[in-house]
Design an enzyme around this catalytic site. Structure first.
Site, PDB file in Angstrom:
ATOM      1  N   TYR A   1     -69.017 115.147  77.359  1.00  0.00           N
ATOM      2  CA  TYR A   1     -68.619 116.560  77.366  1.00  0.00           C
ATOM      3  C   TYR A   1     -69.454 117.393  76.392  1.00  0.00           C
ATOM      4  O   TYR A   1     -70.001 118.424  76.793  1.00  0.00           O
ATOM      5  CB  TYR A   1     -67.123 116.646  77.048  1.00  0.00           C
ATOM      6  CG  TYR A   1     -66.463 117.893  77.543  1.00  0.00           C
ATOM      7  CD1 TYR A   1     -66.158 118.047  78.882  1.00  0.00           C
ATOM      8  CD2 TYR A   1     -66.136 118.913  76.672  1.00  0.00           C
ATOM      9  CE1 TYR A   1     -65.544 119.191  79.346  1.00  0.00           C
ATOM     10  CE2 TYR A   1     -65.512 120.055  77.123  1.00  0.00           C
ATOM     11  CZ  TYR A   1     -65.219 120.188  78.459  1.00  0.00           C
ATOM     12  OH  TYR A   1     -64.619 121.319  78.909  1.00  0.00           O
TER      13      TYR A   1
ATOM     14  N   GLU B   1     -75.967 122.849  78.834  1.00  0.00           N
ATOM     15  CA  GLU B   1     -75.787 124.064  79.635  1.00  0.00           C
ATOM     16  C   GLU B   1     -76.051 125.313  78.800  1.00  0.00           C
ATOM     17  O   GLU B   1     -76.741 126.232  79.247  1.00  0.00           O
ATOM     18  CB  GLU B   1     -74.391 124.103  80.236  1.00  0.00           C
ATOM     19  CG  GLU B   1     -74.189 123.125  81.360  1.00  0.00           C
ATOM     20  CD  GLU B   1     -72.777 123.113  81.895  1.00  0.00           C
ATOM     21  OE1 GLU B   1     -71.937 123.921  81.446  1.00  0.00           O
ATOM     22  OE2 GLU B   1     -72.499 122.285  82.769  1.00  0.00           O
TER      23      GLU B   1
END
Length: 98
Positions: free
Chosen positions: A24, A31
């Site tokens: 995660y 991103e």
């Protein structure tokens, strides 16, 4: 596994709810980094931008949408991570009771 055989092996359950601990943060940081690195290209290319005048009397700039996305990611990611931790705790404690 649970649907097919009625139960999930404990190591698969642990793996399902534990791999996010590493994956995660890597995913979110990549991103955010890619959006940040793309900002100069987005500004120069003006791809997918809608300029006025047009029949809808509406303007949209993808550069500012990318900034909004960064503004959501940065404060939102700790909240989502804490939520995943609570889901992990709930799922793993439930499996120990069974």
């Amino acid at each position: 596994m649970k649907e097919a055989f009625g139960a999930t092996p404990s190591f698969l359950l642990w793996l399902r709810y534990s791999t996010f601990l590493v994956m995660y943060p890597i995913g979110i940081s990549s991103e955010v980094g890619l959006i940040y690195l793309a900002l100069p290209h987005i500004k120069v290319s003006e791809k997918f931008c809608i300029r006025m005048p047009n029949k809808w009397n509406f303007s949209l700039d993808n550069f500012y949408i990318a900034f909004i996305a960064l503004g959501i990611y940065v404060p939102g990611s700790p909240h989502m991570y804490r939520y995943m931790l609570s889901q992990r705790k709930k799922a793993l404690s439930k499996s120990k009771r069974e």
